[in-house]
Scaffold this motif. Structure first.
Motif, PDB file in Angstrom:
ATOM      1  N   PHE B  77       0.943  -1.326   0.112  1.00  0.00           N
ATOM      2  CA  PHE B  77      -0.014  -0.093   0.030  1.00  0.00           C
ATOM      3  C   PHE B  77       0.728   1.108  -0.025  1.00  0.00           C
ATOM      4  O   PHE B  77       0.494   2.161  -0.640  1.00  0.00           O
ATOM      5  CB  PHE B  77      -0.998   0.152   1.291  1.00  0.00           C
ATOM      6  CG  PHE B  77      -2.392  -0.708   1.126  1.00  0.00           C
ATOM      7  CD1 PHE B  77      -3.301  -0.100   0.052  1.00  0.00           C
ATOM      8  CD2 PHE B  77      -2.340  -2.093   1.320  1.00  0.00           C
ATOM      9  CE1 PHE B  77      -4.488  -0.881  -0.152  1.00  0.00           C
ATOM     10  CE2 PHE B  77      -3.483  -2.734   1.014  1.00  0.00           C
ATOM     11  CZ  PHE B  77      -4.692  -2.180   0.090  1.00  0.00           C
ATOM     12  N   GLY B  78       1.926   1.186   0.569  1.00  0.00           N
ATOM     13  CA  GLY B  78       2.896   2.306   0.711  1.00  0.00           C
ATOM     14  C   GLY B  78       3.274   2.848  -0.666  1.00  0.00           C
ATOM     15  O   GLY B  78       3.321   3.846  -1.289  1.00  0.00           O
ATOM     16  N   ALA B  79       3.754   1.622  -1.391  1.00  0.00           N
ATOM     17  CA  ALA B  79       4.218   1.900  -2.701  1.00  0.00           C
ATOM     18  C   ALA B  79       2.982   2.318  -3.724  1.00  0.00           C
ATOM     19  O   ALA B  79       3.405   2.957  -4.476  1.00  0.00           O
ATOM     20  CB  ALA B  79       4.879   0.125  -3.507  1.00  0.00           C
ATOM     21  N   PHE B  80       1.770   1.742  -3.334  1.00  0.00           N
ATOM     22  CA  PHE B  80       0.747   2.194  -4.320  1.00  0.00           C
ATOM     23  C   PHE B  80       0.487   3.556  -4.229  1.00  0.00           C
ATOM     24  O   PHE B  80       0.419   4.407  -5.108  1.00  0.00           O
ATOM     25  CB  PHE B  80      -0.563   1.228  -3.739  1.00  0.00           C
ATOM     26  CG  PHE B  80      -1.711   1.864  -4.479  1.00  0.00           C
ATOM     27  CD1 PHE B  80      -1.942   1.722  -5.841  1.00  0.00           C
ATOM     28  CD2 PHE B  80      -2.842   2.365  -3.717  1.00  0.00           C
ATOM     29  CE1 PHE B  80      -3.054   2.029  -6.369  1.00  0.00           C
ATOM     30  CE2 PHE B  80      -3.945   2.760  -4.356  1.00  0.00           C
ATOM     31  CZ  PHE B  80      -4.114   2.560  -5.669  1.00  0.00           C
ATOM     32  N   ILE B  81       0.330   3.944  -2.749  1.00  0.00           N
ATOM     33  CA  ILE B  81       0.087   5.509  -2.682  1.00  0.00           C
ATOM     34  C   ILE B  81       1.393   6.429  -3.172  1.00  0.00           C
ATOM     35  O   ILE B  81       0.855   7.287  -3.761  1.00  0.00           O
ATOM     36  CB  ILE B  81      -0.140   5.719  -0.830  1.00  0.00           C
ATOM     37  CG1 ILE B  81      -1.263   5.096  -0.568  1.00  0.00           C
ATOM     38  CG2 ILE B  81      -0.138   7.084  -0.801  1.00  0.00           C
ATOM     39  CD1 ILE B  81      -1.259   4.855   0.961  1.00  0.00           C
ATOM     40  N   SER B  82       2.475   5.961  -2.960  1.00  0.00           N
ATOM     41  CA  SER B  82       3.489   6.721  -3.273  1.00  0.00           C
ATOM     42  C   SER B  82       3.498   6.894  -4.864  1.00  0.00           C
ATOM     43  O   SER B  82       3.856   8.040  -5.579  1.00  0.00           O
ATOM     44  CB  SER B  82       4.756   6.077  -2.786  1.00  0.00           C
ATOM     45  OG  SER B  82       5.939   6.754  -3.626  1.00  0.00           O
ATOM     46  N   SER B  83       3.260   5.705  -5.564  1.00  0.00           N
ATOM     47  CA  SER B  83       3.553   5.895  -7.084  1.00  0.00           C
ATOM     48  C   SER B  83       2.193   6.558  -7.558  1.00  0.00           C
ATOM     49  O   SER B  83       2.202   7.288  -8.635  1.00  0.00           O
ATOM     50  CB  SER B  83       3.461   4.336  -7.592  1.00  0.00           C
ATOM     51  OG  SER B  83       2.275   3.731  -7.371  1.00  0.00           O
TER      52      SER B  83
END
Lengths: 178, 169
Positions: B77-83
Motif C-alpha cells: 500500500f505504501g508503494a501504491f500510494i507513493s506511485s
C-alpha cells in the motif's frame, strides 16, 4: 493490536521509500545483478550502516533487544545460492515483490504465487535441513556485537570503513560502465 | 513530487532509521519471507488439511495475522500510494529490460516470475531469511550467517543475470 498497527505503519513508510528510490523495480534489481546500476546496493548499504549506528547507540542505552538468526554455514550458503538463482529470474525479493505489485507491476503477483508454492515445497523438505551438509557449520545464534571481543564501537567503526569503502568502489565502477 | 527518483543513499539512510524506530518502539526488525510460509500454511490448510497438519514446519509457521503480514501489506500500500501521488503508477506485466531480451509475452514473463519466486523462497527459507531479514536486519546486527547469506544471494543472482543477459551492459 498495537503490534499489528506498528507493522502496518512501518510497512507503509518502507514501501514509500522503496518506491521513491525505484529500488523495487525489476530493472534496478537486475541492473545490480548485471553490475551496471548499483542503486539497490547503495540503498541497502546505507540502510545497514545507518541502522547499525542507531542499533549500537540504542543498545548502549538498553533500548534494544537483539533478534539474531542462527548461523549455519550449510543452509546459509546453499539456501543463499538458491535464493540468488531464483531472485535473478524473478527480479524481485519477497518484500519488494509486494511493493512492485503496489505500483502496478503484475509480474510480481506471479512471483508471489510462486513464493507461496515454494514455501509449500520447503515445508516438505524441512526435515532434511537438520541433516548432513545442510546442518554443517552450526554456530548457533551469534552476533559479532557482544559475542566476539572487539566491543560494539570498534565493530561499528570497522563496518563503516568497509561499507563506505565498498560504496566508493561501486561509484567508480558505475562511472566506468557508463 | 516529480518522476525523478529519490537519491538511494538518502532513502537508504531513512530506511535504516526506520528500522531502528521499529526495533525500539515495537521490538521488530524487518523481514518478509516468513509471511510466505504462513500464506502457504493457510492455502495448504484449505486444499489438503490432513497433510498440512502432518508437517512440522507448518506447526512452527502456521497462518496468523502478525506484525510481519501487516508489514508486507503495508509495503504494497505504501508503494501504491507513493506511485499514485508521484504519477509513476503503471500497470505493466513485462518489465522493460525483460521485454528487450525476451519480447512482450506476458505469459512467458509470468511463468518465469512464478518459477523464480518458487526457487527464491525455497532458498530464503532454507537460509533463514531474505534480503530484508538477513540483508538489512541481520547484517546491521553483525550476524555472520546473515552476511554470508547476503553474499551468496548476490553471487547466485549475478550468475543468473549473466546467463540471461550475457556479459556487460
Amino acid at each position: 493490536m498495537n503490534d499489528l498497527l506498528m507493522g502496518l505503519v512501518a510497512g507503509l513508510a518502507f514501501g514509500f521509500l522503496l518506491q521513491r528510490t525505484e529500488v523495487l523495480r525489476y530493472d534496478r534489481q537486475l541492473g545490480a545483478l548485471r553490475l551496471i546500476d548499483f542503486t539497490i546496493v547503495k540503498f541497502m548499504l546505507s540502510a545497514v550502516l545507518a541502522g547499525m549506528i542507531g542499533i549500537v547507540i540504542a543498545r548502549q542505552m538498553g533500548l534494544v533487544k537483539m533478534d539474531i538468526k542462527a548461523t549455519v554455514l550449510g543452509t546459509n550458503v546453499i539456501g543463499g545460492v538458491l535464493f540468488g538463482l531464483g531472485w535473478g529470474v524473478l527480479g524481485y525479493c519477497p518484500g519488494t515483490a509486494a511493493g512492485a505489485l503496489g505500483e502496478g507491476r503484475l509480474d510480481a503477483l506471479w512471483g508471489m504465487a510462486g513464493m507461496t508454492v515454494g514455501a509449500m515445497i520447503y515445508a516438505e523438505i524441512y526435515p532434511f535441513m537438520s541433516r548432513g551438509l545442510f546442518a554443517a557449520g552450526n554456530f548457533g545464534k551469534v552476533s559479532l556485537f557482544g559475542d566476539v571481543g572487539l566491543g560494539d564501537f570498534l565493530w561499528l567503526g570497522l563496518s563503516l570503513v568497509l561499507g563506505l569503502g565498498l560504496l566508493r568502489r561501486l561509484e567508480l565502477l558505475e562511472r566506468v560502465k557508463r | 513530487m516529480g518522476k525523478r527518483p529519490m537519491n538511494p543513499y538518502f532513502g537508504g539512510v531513512l530506511s535504516g532509521i526506520l528500522v531502528v524506530f521499529s526495533v525500539v518502539a515495537a521490538g521488530r526488525f524487518f523481514g518478509a519471507s516468513t509471511t510466505f510460509s504462513r500464506l502457504a500454511a493457510l492455502v495448504e490448510g484449505v486444499v489438503a488439511p490432513e497433510h498440512a497438519a502432518s508437517l512440522a514446519y507448518f506447526e512452527r509457521n502456521g497462518f496468523k495475522v502478525d506484525w510481519q503480514l501487516l508489514f508486507v501489506i503495508g509495503i504494497a500500500f505504501g508503494a501504491f500510494i507513493s506511485s499514485v501521488v508521484g504519477g509513476t503508477f503503471k500497470i505493466q506485466a513485462v518489465p522493460d529490460m525483460w521485454r528487450g531480451r525476451f519480447g512482450a509475452s506476458a505469459v512467458r514473463r509470468g511463468a518465469a516470475a512464478f518459477f523464480g519466486g518458487l526457487l527464491a523462497i525455497v532458498g530464503a527459507r532454507m537460509a533463514g531469511g531474505c534480503p530484508s531479514g538477513h540483508g538489512l536486519s541481520g547484517v546491521m546486527q553483525l550476524v555472520p550467517g546473515s552476511l554470508i547469506s547476503l553474499i551468496f544471494f548476490f553471487l547466485g543472482g549475478v550468475v543468473v543475470a549473466r546467463l540471461i543477459y550475457g556479459r556487460g551492459a
